[in-house]
Scaffold this motif. Structure first.
Motif, PDB file in Angstrom:
ATOM      1  N   SER A 511       0.854  -1.184   0.000  1.00 15.93           N
ATOM      2  CA  SER A 511       0.000   0.000   0.000  1.00 15.93           C
ATOM      3  C   SER A 511       0.890   1.235   0.000  1.00 15.93           C
ATOM      4  O   SER A 511       2.081   1.164   0.354  1.00 15.93           O
ATOM      5  N   ILE A 512       0.302   2.380  -0.378  1.00 12.77           N
ATOM      6  CA  ILE A 512       1.063   3.627  -0.435  1.00 12.77           C
ATOM      7  C   ILE A 512       0.212   4.750   0.140  1.00 12.77           C
ATOM      8  O   ILE A 512      -1.001   4.808  -0.090  1.00 12.77           O
ATOM      9  N   THR A 513       0.844   5.625   0.917  1.00 18.25           N
ATOM     10  CA  THR A 513       0.169   6.774   1.514  1.00 18.25           C
ATOM     11  C   THR A 513       1.037   8.008   1.335  1.00 18.25           C
ATOM     12  O   THR A 513       2.236   7.911   1.027  1.00 18.25           O
ATOM     13  N   ALA A 514       0.420   9.185   1.546  1.00 24.91           N
ATOM     14  CA  ALA A 514       1.135  10.452   1.406  1.00 24.91           C
ATOM     15  C   ALA A 514       0.789  11.373   2.568  1.00 24.91           C
ATOM     16  O   ALA A 514      -0.358  11.394   3.034  1.00 24.91           O
ATOM     17  N   LYS A 515       1.773  12.088   3.019  1.00 25.70           N
ATOM     18  CA  LYS A 515       1.584  13.126   4.039  1.00 25.70           C
ATOM     19  C   LYS A 515       2.308  14.383   3.585  1.00 25.70           C
ATOM     20  O   LYS A 515       3.401  14.304   3.016  1.00 25.70           O
ATOM     21  N   GLY A 516       1.703  15.521   3.834  1.00 25.88           N
ATOM     22  CA  GLY A 516       2.339  16.761   3.417  1.00 25.88           C
ATOM     23  C   GLY A 516       1.792  17.961   4.156  1.00 25.88           C
ATOM     24  O   GLY A 516       0.751  17.886   4.822  1.00 25.88           O
ATOM     25  N   SER A 517       2.481  19.050   4.008  1.00 27.15           N
ATOM     26  CA  SER A 517       2.065  20.316   4.587  1.00 27.15           C
ATOM     27  C   SER A 517       2.567  21.428   3.670  1.00 27.15           C
ATOM     28  O   SER A 517       3.727  21.391   3.226  1.00 27.15           O
TER      29      SER A 517
END
Length: 531
Positions: A511-517
């Protein structure tokens, strides 16, 4: 018995018999008792053994003893004159009221003995039936175990063959059969047929007029004997001299019949055999049904897999044809636009801008077609998985992109995994390319790539940068095809890069996830199985 004086109540001491005799000084009278009243140990044992066999005699014997004992009590405690004569009279010639009382006691004890005899006989019969049931249960359990041991390791056609073989051997019958319905339920086709110690070739026969038809209609069919008389039209029964038949239906998940399981023999079944065979067929029918359903589902899955494979192949061929047919006019637009710009040079600003937009649009369309082809290839093609060192793959990508001159790279030790090298290369290339594309213009780019092993036997790999980032609410949206968070003029691309990354990771079982600001960079984390 002498009557008591008026107003006198005689209460003998509450001792046992010998204590009462000693209390009254009558020990000498014991010697005057008849010899048959003195107990003999060996004789008593023999009598007790007899009483155990004929318990009703105990009641009669107790009645006689009570008669004599009552006379002795009268003799010893209530009459001291002429002991010998009075004893005989008291024992054998009592007064009428004594006869009635002793007869009543005798009747009560005899009735008790008879009742105890009935209860004892009933208990013996229950014990015999219980022992018989236990023996039958043990025999049935041995048969169950024999069939389970003989069939547990098989599936498919081998299971059906082992089942009929074990049924015939364990139940000591000549024929055992498992069949399935064909031709919309009008015919029966054998899945396995064991007869006279050998397997017969599979056959198909009409159900009309056979015991198998009754099995499907009545849910169960038992003919312990004279089965030929019940089905005179069934020539197979007559040709093979079959005398007995027991069958049980096989059902699908909806409760509709899909086949039968039966045993046949040339000798009648007795009552015990009938119940045992009935129980075994009913018990193992569930296992046979499960195997038949498993085979049906397996065939459906094979059919669907074949159709899916054909569909994927058709999709791949369509993608190649469509890409060729679409890219050909795009090439012409680009070439003719460049030729037009060269022949009409110098151009005014407005026509020049229009030509540039035309050729740029053709180039973007060409890129989009290439990305769609990549996505379709990930879905339909694989170069095969091999043990691959991810460190080497990432370093090769960094060298090709010449990123060392543009950014600071921190590459931690990555694992060696069983992956599709071409797809994993595309995955890292897209993620690192995104970091380069969305870097800040006023700050040097920093990219960190590291990994860790989780408790679920997965490797978690992260790509972190200090670029422009994105708002957290778009963390899932950016993985959709053609999805872009910025205008076409701000950043190049088709919006397919992260969709391709997700497809690659999913194909590998991760699975793949993304986090950002915004303004603080982004982190893309994906997992890959250890094995």
């Amino acid at each position: 018995m002498d009557s008591l004086p008026s107003g006198e109540i005689r209460n003998p001491p509450s001792f046992n018999l010998w204590g009462e005799i000693a209390y009254n000084g009558c020990q000498s009278s014991i010697s005057q008792l008849p010899g048959y009243l003195i107990p003999n140990i060996a004789e008593m044992k023999r009598v007790i053994t007899l009483l155990n066999q004929k318990i009703w005699l105990m009641g009669i014997l107790l009645g006689i003893i009570a008669w004599i004992f009552d006379g002795l009590i009268d003799f010893l405690f209530f009459n001291q004159e002429l002991p010998q004569k009075v004893l005989v009279e008291i024992l054998f010639f009592p007064e009428p009221i004594e006869i009635w009382m002793r007869s009543f006691n005798f009747f009560i004890l005899a009735a008790f003995g008879w009742f105890a005899h009935i209860v004892s006989n009933r208990q013996k019969r229950i014990q015999e039936q219980l022992k018989l049931s236990q023996d039958q249960g043990k025999r049935l359990l041995r048969q169950y175990r024999a069939i389970l041991d003989g069939t547990g390791q098989y599936t498919g056609e081998n299971f059906f063959s082992s089942m009929v073989n074990q049924l015939a051997d364990t139940l000591n019958v000549r024929y055992a059969f498992i069949g399935t319905l064909v031709d919309e339920g009008s015919d029966m086709q054998s899945l396995s047929y064991f007869a006279d110690g050998k397997f017969l070739e599979n056959m198909t026969y009409k159900l009309k007029g056979t015991p198998c038809e009754n099995v499907l209609n009545a849910m169960e069919c038992m003919y312990p004997k004279n089965v030929q008389a019940a089905f005179p039209q069934d020539h197979y029964l007559k040709e093979n001299n079959i005398e007995s038949y027991l069958g049980h239906p096989l059902m699908d998940m909806e409760g509709s019949p899909i086949g039968i399981m039966s045993v046949l023999d040339t000798e009648p079944f007795d009552e015990e055999e009938t119940h045992n065979i009935q129980s075994i067929l009913k018990s193992f029918a569930t296992r046979v049904e499960a195997e038949m359903r498993r085979i049906q589902i397996e065939k459906k899955l094979e059919h669907y897999a074949s159709k899916l494979e054909q569909s994927n192949q058709d999709l791949l061929e369509f993608a190649y044809i469509a890409s060729h047919d679409l890219k050909e006019p795009l090439r012409k637009i680009t070439v003719f636009g460049q030729m037009l710009a060269e022949k009409m040079a110098p151009l005014d600003p407005e026509p020049k801008d229009l030509l540039m937009r035309m050729t740029n649009g053709a180039d973007r369309m060409n890129e989009l077609i290439d990305d769609l082809l990549r996505l379709s290839r990930i879905q339909t093609q694989s170069s095969g998985r091999v043990k691959s060192d991810l460190n080497k793959i990432v370093k090769a990508i960094l060298e090709e992109l010449e990123i060392e001159t543009q950014a600071s790279i921190k590459l931690a030790e990555l694992p060696t995994l069983n992956v599709d090298q071409a797809h994993i290369r595309q995955l890292f290339q897209n993620l690192i390319g995104n970091s380069i594309k969305y870097k800040k213009s006023d700050q040097p780019l920093e990219i960190t790539i590291h990994s860790r092993k989780t408790q679920q036997k997965l490797w978690e790999i992260s790509v972190t940068d200090n670029g422009i980032g994105f708002e957290e609410k778009y963390a899932k949206r950016i993985f959709k095809p053609f999805e872009r968070l910025h205008g076409k003029g701000a950043f190049s691309g088709t919006g397919m890069g992260l969709a391709i990354c997700k497809k690659i990771v999913t194909r590998h079982g991760g699975s793949i996830t993304a986090k950002g600001s915004p303004g603080k960079g982004a982190t893309f984390t994906f997992t890959l199985p250890e094995e």
